[in-house]
Write a protein that holds these residues in place. Structure first.
Motif, PDB file in Angstrom:
ATOM      1  N   GLU A 329       8.738  -6.240  -3.252  1.00 22.13           N
ATOM      2  CA  GLU A 329       8.557  -4.889  -2.705  1.00 22.13           C
ATOM      3  C   GLU A 329       9.888  -4.292  -2.260  1.00 22.13           C
ATOM      4  OE1 GLU A 329       5.686  -5.574   0.316  1.00 22.13           O
ATOM      5  OE2 GLU A 329       3.964  -5.520  -1.073  1.00 22.13           O
ATOM      6  N   GLU A 330      10.772  -5.123  -1.722  1.00 21.42           N
ATOM      7  CA  GLU A 330      12.095  -4.638  -1.340  1.00 21.42           C
ATOM      8  C   GLU A 330      12.901  -4.220  -2.560  1.00 21.42           C
ATOM      9  OE1 GLU A 330      13.636  -4.214   1.839  1.00 21.42           O
ATOM     10  OE2 GLU A 330      11.472  -4.231   2.247  1.00 21.42           O
ATOM     11  N   ASP A 331      12.804  -4.995  -3.628  1.00 24.24           N
ATOM     12  CA  ASP A 331      13.540  -4.684  -4.852  1.00 24.24           C
ATOM     13  C   ASP A 331      13.082  -3.369  -5.467  1.00 24.24           C
ATOM     14  OD1 ASP A 331      15.163  -6.911  -4.761  1.00 24.24           O
ATOM     15  OD2 ASP A 331      13.895  -8.130  -6.073  1.00 24.24           O
ATOM     16  N   LEU A 332      11.785  -3.083  -5.360  1.00 25.99           N
ATOM     17  CA  LEU A 332      11.256  -1.864  -5.969  1.00 25.99           C
ATOM     18  C   LEU A 332      11.768  -0.592  -5.284  1.00 25.99           C
ATOM     19  CD1 LEU A 332       7.522  -2.741  -6.777  1.00 25.99           C
ATOM     20  CD2 LEU A 332       9.438  -2.507  -8.374  1.00 25.99           C
ATOM     21  N   LYS A 333      12.331  -0.744  -4.120  1.00 27.23           N
ATOM     22  CA  LYS A 333      12.860   0.420  -3.409  1.00 27.23           C
ATOM     23  C   LYS A 333      14.172   0.918  -4.007  1.00 27.23           C
ATOM     24  CE  LYS A 333      10.782  -1.069   0.995  1.00 27.23           C
ATOM     25  NZ  LYS A 333      11.074  -1.519   2.387  1.00 27.23           N
ATOM     26  N   VAL A 334      14.736   0.136  -4.915  1.00 32.45           N
ATOM     27  CA  VAL A 334      16.040   0.462  -5.505  1.00 32.45           C
ATOM     28  C   VAL A 334      15.898   0.545  -7.018  1.00 32.45           C
ATOM     29  CG1 VAL A 334      18.429  -0.290  -5.775  1.00 32.45           C
ATOM     30  CG2 VAL A 334      17.217  -0.748  -3.636  1.00 32.45           C
ATOM     31  N   LEU A 335      16.471   1.565  -7.633  1.00 38.16           N
ATOM     32  CA  LEU A 335      16.461   1.671  -9.088  1.00 38.16           C
ATOM     33  C   LEU A 335      17.395   0.623  -9.695  1.00 38.16           C
ATOM     34  CD1 LEU A 335      16.589   5.541  -9.633  1.00 38.16           C
ATOM     35  CD2 LEU A 335      14.629   4.016  -9.993  1.00 38.16           C
ATOM     36  N   PRO A 336      17.019   0.045 -10.847  1.00 39.89           N
ATOM     37  CA  PRO A 336      17.864  -0.984 -11.464  1.00 39.89           C
ATOM     38  C   PRO A 336      19.318  -0.544 -11.645  1.00 39.89           C
ATOM     39  CG  PRO A 336      15.738  -0.897 -12.562  1.00 39.89           C
ATOM     40  CD  PRO A 336      15.773   0.254 -11.608  1.00 39.89           C
ATOM     41  N   GLU A 337      19.519   0.714 -12.064  1.00 34.29           N
ATOM     42  CA  GLU A 337      20.884   1.167 -12.349  1.00 34.29           C
ATOM     43  C   GLU A 337      21.755   1.177 -11.095  1.00 34.29           C
ATOM     44  OE1 GLU A 337      23.081   4.365 -15.255  1.00 34.29           O
ATOM     45  OE2 GLU A 337      20.926   4.476 -14.901  1.00 34.29           O
ATOM     46  N   SER A 338      21.137   1.333  -9.949  1.00 34.57           N
ATOM     47  CA  SER A 338      21.917   1.381  -8.716  1.00 34.57           C
ATOM     48  C   SER A 338      22.487   0.010  -8.351  1.00 34.57           C
ATOM     49  CB  SER A 338      21.052   1.908  -7.566  1.00 34.57           C
ATOM     50  OG  SER A 338      20.027   0.985  -7.248  1.00 34.57           O
ATOM     51  N   ARG A 339      22.030  -1.038  -9.018  1.00 30.73           N
ATOM     52  CA  ARG A 339      22.554  -2.376  -8.736  1.00 30.73           C
ATOM     53  C   ARG A 339      23.811  -2.682  -9.550  1.00 30.73           C
ATOM     54  NH1 ARG A 339      16.918  -3.867  -9.176  1.00 30.73           N
ATOM     55  NH2 ARG A 339      16.027  -4.169  -7.097  1.00 30.73           N
ATOM     56  N   LEU A 340      24.150  -1.798 -10.467  1.00 32.28           N
ATOM     57  CA  LEU A 340      25.311  -2.059 -11.316  1.00 32.28           C
ATOM     58  C   LEU A 340      26.573  -2.307 -10.505  1.00 32.28           C
ATOM     59  CD1 LEU A 340      24.813   0.481 -14.248  1.00 32.28           C
ATOM     60  CD2 LEU A 340      25.022  -2.001 -14.462  1.00 32.28           C
ATOM     61  N   GLU A 341      26.752  -1.544  -9.453  1.00 34.37           N
ATOM     62  CA  GLU A 341      27.975  -1.663  -8.647  1.00 34.37           C
ATOM     63  C   GLU A 341      28.122  -3.075  -8.081  1.00 34.37           C
ATOM     64  OE1 GLU A 341      31.537  -0.022  -7.417  1.00 34.37           O
ATOM     65  OE2 GLU A 341      29.978   0.850  -8.691  1.00 34.37           O
ATOM     66  N   PRO A 403      15.658 -17.979  -9.488  1.00 38.75           N
ATOM     67  CA  PRO A 403      16.568 -17.720 -10.616  1.00 38.75           C
ATOM     68  C   PRO A 403      15.876 -17.818 -11.971  1.00 38.75           C
ATOM     69  CG  PRO A 403      17.568 -19.233  -9.032  1.00 38.75           C
ATOM     70  CD  PRO A 403      16.140 -19.081  -8.635  1.00 38.75           C
ATOM     71  N   GLU A 404      14.791 -18.561 -12.041  1.00 40.46           N
ATOM     72  CA  GLU A 404      14.077 -18.714 -13.312  1.00 40.46           C
ATOM     73  C   GLU A 404      13.541 -17.384 -13.842  1.00 40.46           C
ATOM     74  OE1 GLU A 404      13.080 -19.916 -10.434  1.00 40.46           O
ATOM     75  OE2 GLU A 404      13.165 -22.102 -10.398  1.00 40.46           O
ATOM     76  N   LEU A 405      13.452 -16.377 -12.962  1.00 41.55           N
ATOM     77  CA  LEU A 405      12.827 -15.111 -13.345  1.00 41.55           C
ATOM     78  C   LEU A 405      13.818 -14.064 -13.845  1.00 41.55           C
ATOM     79  CD1 LEU A 405      10.102 -14.694 -10.573  1.00 41.55           C
ATOM     80  CD2 LEU A 405       9.814 -15.391 -12.949  1.00 41.55           C
ATOM     81  N   GLN A 406      15.104 -14.447 -14.008  1.00 45.45           N
ATOM     82  CA  GLN A 406      16.044 -13.443 -14.503  1.00 45.45           C
ATOM     83  C   GLN A 406      15.617 -12.991 -15.896  1.00 45.45           C
ATOM     84  OE1 GLN A 406      20.019 -15.153 -15.816  1.00 45.45           O
ATOM     85  NE2 GLN A 406      19.307 -16.803 -14.470  1.00 45.45           N
ATOM     86  N   GLY A 407      15.703 -11.723 -16.128  1.00 43.47           N
ATOM     87  CA  GLY A 407      15.222 -11.143 -17.375  1.00 43.47           C
ATOM     88  C   GLY A 407      13.752 -10.817 -17.313  1.00 43.47           C
ATOM     89  N   ILE A 408      12.946 -11.760 -16.856  1.00 43.77           N
ATOM     90  CA  ILE A 408      11.499 -11.543 -16.768  1.00 43.77           C
ATOM     91  C   ILE A 408      11.198 -10.475 -15.718  1.00 43.77           C
ATOM     92  CG2 ILE A 408       9.305 -12.622 -16.165  1.00 43.77           C
ATOM     93  CD1 ILE A 408      10.524 -15.277 -17.177  1.00 43.77           C
ATOM     94  N   ILE A 409      11.770 -10.636 -14.524  1.00 38.37           N
ATOM     95  CA  ILE A 409      11.534  -9.635 -13.484  1.00 38.37           C
ATOM     96  C   ILE A 409      12.343  -8.375 -13.769  1.00 38.37           C
ATOM     97  CG2 ILE A 409      13.357 -10.236 -11.829  1.00 38.37           C
ATOM     98  CD1 ILE A 409       9.642  -9.530 -11.046  1.00 38.37           C
ATOM     99  N   GLY A 410      13.441  -8.539 -14.507  1.00 37.91           N
ATOM    100  CA  GLY A 410      14.230  -7.366 -14.901  1.00 37.91           C
ATOM    101  C   GLY A 410      13.414  -6.403 -15.739  1.00 37.91           C
ATOM    102  N   GLU A 411      12.587  -6.952 -16.637  1.00 34.33           N
ATOM    103  CA  GLU A 411      11.712  -6.102 -17.440  1.00 34.33           C
ATOM    104  C   GLU A 411      10.753  -5.330 -16.536  1.00 34.33           C
ATOM    105  OE1 GLU A 411       8.413  -6.525 -21.033  1.00 34.33           O
ATOM    106  OE2 GLU A 411       8.782  -8.197 -19.680  1.00 34.33           O
ATOM    107  N   VAL A 412      10.211  -5.993 -15.527  1.00 35.01           N
ATOM    108  CA  VAL A 412       9.271  -5.346 -14.619  1.00 35.01           C
ATOM    109  C   VAL A 412       9.951  -4.199 -13.876  1.00 35.01           C
ATOM    110  CG1 VAL A 412       7.816  -5.668 -12.589  1.00 35.01           C
ATOM    111  CG2 VAL A 412       7.908  -7.451 -14.349  1.00 35.01           C
ATOM    112  N   TYR A 413      11.156  -4.447 -13.351  1.00 32.76           N
ATOM    113  CA  TYR A 413      11.856  -3.420 -12.577  1.00 32.76           C
ATOM    114  C   TYR A 413      12.209  -2.212 -13.437  1.00 32.76           C
ATOM    115  CZ  TYR A 413      12.362  -6.892  -8.858  1.00 32.76           C
ATOM    116  OH  TYR A 413      12.112  -7.803  -7.866  1.00 32.76           O
ATOM    117  N   VAL A 414      12.682  -2.462 -14.655  1.00 25.60           N
ATOM    118  CA  VAL A 414      13.026  -1.342 -15.548  1.00 25.60           C
ATOM    119  C   VAL A 414      11.762  -0.590 -15.948  1.00 25.60           C
ATOM    120  CG1 VAL A 414      13.969  -0.715 -17.811  1.00 25.60           C
ATOM    121  CG2 VAL A 414      15.123  -2.441 -16.407  1.00 25.60           C
TER     122      VAL A 414
END
Length: 684
Positions: A329-341, A403-414
């Protein structure tokens, strides 16, 4: 005949170490018995978390007697002129432990006949068993107390019985006895085993199921009954089951529940804490699709106080799932692109810079690879966009915890951001595929492009930085990445050039990192040799054929596999024609090696067969340049006729140098014709 039990009692051994240890112990015991000339009927091995068990059935009472004949010096040097043994024969007898009566003469040589009476079974086992214990290999070992011995875990007891007799021996940390130990909490802390016949029964009475396959069957049966009661389906996981088998000595499965409110978060966030952190089996609904608010786990013990155990497991899972939901829920408060920095502060590799810089390379490389492979503009645009967002979940709360969810959760956030289409989101997940051997491949075109870009960038970048896999060391998983590239190209029927894609990845690297692009490209391309070799051998092609095939090149994996298929079919169905090609090539190649770099001069022909062979070679070059593999093989078959006629009509090694070298040049040109198919020299 007798039965033998060896039990190595230890502190709890990591489950992942035990299958390999069982296999090695069985093989070592069989080899040791055979080398000791001690007949046996069967060797079995068992393991629980606290013990390794060797069970040898039908072991003979004694070693077989040894009868061996050893050849010594010749008769001439073995005896002096008076027929007495000289120094050579005496030395030979001493080295073999024989007397003159054991010496015979045959075919001009002396032979010593050695006979050794077999030792008793107990004598052999006393020497053999300590070696079996000490020679086992484990990925990691440790020392304890003041002992010098290194072992996977501290050894606390050794049981060694032949029928009802103790096999006496000792190692640094323990002496053999008939004492064993039961389940850590349920069985006796120490008890005497009467005999091999009672061993398994007595261990079971002390809540230790020694046989891993019996424990596996118990677990599977219990899980199935519970999942049937829950009205769902078990999410099977062979690796998890294997681990649990070696985590328990007396398995009892139980069904637990959790708040169905957690089913509102992505299923991966529910499954991962269950499997990876708690070793629980998720439960699917009756259709096998959605999750039920239930889990299955296996207790190392009986069903006593099972409600208390269930409540404890539910409480632990509740904490895990609560954390997962909070992070999500905390992650959903931020757009994926804003994490680029944030990626600017995450180092990918010292010489290759940060993950942010890798993302920058991926965007350009994905676009270039997409164009090179002929994808449409929309697909390329999706791949480039996915490349920009592919690594943003690395700095998310969820991936930080799981860490096992990298990419998997990335799809959800995008997908939930509302900024991108589903193709982009799916490509974010798929760019890691395949994650391991046999894993799924990217299903979308954008995912395929990005997966190739990510893997090529990692491989080429690491080689440029001086990082190459050595032995078992491959920290960046370059072998897996290369195998993934080959699998993607072949599975998706992509006729791509590895060299061309490697060159694109080289161009994307910082210029100061690459001194010689050509040399780097050749080095990386050679790295794919073993990956292609593995794929071909999985098709059951023999090693010699694979060697010959790859010697002709493997730049295009898809074309290489097709070439292998057609050539193998040709050599199987048209054996005489293929054998003719090989024999003709061998005859020509043996002489062609003596040629130099002179070009063929038709003016030096003095026999019609030379001109006919020259014309046939030129026709092959003109007509077969773009021909298929089957047509090239048939053309080589036809070429055998003018070549045979040439050999019948002329003496290749003519005394006239210019004529001789001209004929050798003809043969040299002939041997070059089939090199695009295979190195026929290796097939002879």
């Amino acid at each position: 005949m007798s039965d033998v039990i060896l039990e190595i009692g230890m502190e709890e051994v990591p489950a992942r170490f035990l299958p390999a240890a069982l296999k090695e112990l069985k093989a070592s015991a069989e080899t040791a018995l055979e080398e000791a000339r001690l007949p046996f009927s069967e060797v079995k091995t068992f393991a629980t978390p606290r013990r390794l068990v060797l069970y040898m059935r039908g072991v003979a009472d004694r070693q077989e007697d040894l009868h061996e004949e050893v050849r010594g010096p010749s008769e001439k040097v073995a005896y002096d002129s008076e027929g007495n043994p000289n120094k050579a024969l005496k030395g030979f007898m001493a080295s073999q432990g024989v007397v003159p009566g054991d010496i015979t003469i045959r075919d001009g040589y002396v032979f010593a006949t050695k006979t050794a009476t077999g030792e008793s079974r107990m004598t052999v086992l006393k020497e053999m068993l300590p070696k079996l214990i000490l020679n086992l290999h484990f990925p990691k070992t440790m020392r304890w107390g003041s002992h010098q011995l290194r072992y996977v875990r501290p050894i606390h007891w050794i049981l060694a019985l032949c029928d009802d007799q103790v096999i006496p021996f000792s190692i640094e940390v323990a002496e053999s006895d008939r004492l064993s130990r039961g389940h850590r909490h349920l069985g006796e802390s120490e008890f005497a085993v009467a005999s091999v016949d009672t061993y398994f029964t007595q261990l079971a009475e002390n809540y230790v199921i020694v046989g891993q396959e019996k424990r596996r069957a118990m677990i599977q049966d219990q899980l199935q009954k519970l999942v049937d009661e829950a009205g769902g389906q078990l999410e099977e996981d062979p690796d998890l089951l294997e681990e649990i088998v070696y985590l328990v000595e007396y398995p009892t499965a139980l069904l637990g529940r959790f708040d169905d409110a957690f089913l509102e978060i992505p299923p991966e966030l529910v499954i991962t804490p269950m499997k990876e952190h708690q070793r629980y089996f998720p439960v699917r609904d009756a259709a096998g699709k959605g999750l039920l608010n239930a889990f299955l786990t296996v207790r190392n013990g009986t069903d006593d106080y099972l409600d208390v155990v269930r409540a404890g497991n539910e409480r632990v899972l509740l904490a895990r799932l609560s954390d997962a939901r909070f992070f999500f829920e905390e992650d959903l408060k931020v757009l994926p692109e804003s994490r680029l920095e944030k990626l600017k502060s995450v180092v990918f590799q010292e010489k290759l810079g940060t993950v942010y810089e890798k993302v920058d390379r991926l965007q350009g490389l994905a676009g270039q690879i997409g164009q090179d492979l002929g994808y449409d503009e929309k697909t390329i645009a999706d791949a480039v966009r996915a490349a920009r967002l592919a690594k943003t979940d690395l700095v998310s709360n969820v991936v930080g915890e799981f860490p096992e969810l990298q990419g998997i959760i990335g799809e959800v956030y995008v997908g939930r951001s509302g900024q991108d289409n589903q193709a982009v989101a799916q490509a974010v997940r798929e760019h890691y595929m395949p994650r391991f051997y046999g894993d799924d491949l990217p299903a979308t075109e954008a995912g395929t492009i990005l997966a190739l870009a990510d893997k090529f960038d990692t491989i080429v970048g690491c080689f440029a930085a001086g990082i190459e896999p050595t032995g078992s060391q491959d920290p960046y998983g370059l072998r897996r990445q290369a195998s993934g590239i080959v699998a993607i190209l072949i599975s998706n029927q992509i006729p791509a050039s590895l060299a061309a894609l490697i060159d694109l990845a080289i161009q994307a690297l910082p210029s100061d990192l690459v001194d010689d692009p050509v040399a780097l490209g050749d080095q990386v391309l050679r790295f794919f040799d073993q990956r292609m070799r593995t794929v071909l051998k999985e098709k059951d092609y023999d090693t010699i054929f694979v060697d010959a095939l790859l010697a002709a090149g493997y730049d295009n994996p898809l074309a290489t596999m097709e070439r292998a298929k057609i050539m193998d079919q040709f050599r199987q169905t048209e054996k005489d024609a293929f054998e003719g090609i090989l024999q003709t090539y061998k005859r020509a190649n043996n002489l062609a090696r003596k040629s130099d770099d002179r070009a063929i001069n038709p003016d030096l022909f003095d026999d019609p067969t030379e001109g006919q062979l020259f014309t046939a070679i030129q026709d092959y070059k003109d007509k077969q340049k773009d021909a298929g593999v089957q047509d090239q093989l048939r053309a080589l078959t036809v070429l055998s006729q003018p070549l045979d006629a040439f050999f019948d009509a002329v003496m290749v090694m003519d005394e006239r140098e210019d004529v001789r070298m001209n004929r050798l040049a003809l043969l040299r040109d002939y041997t070059e014709l089939g090199k695009a198919l295979a190195d026929f020299d290796r097939l002879n």
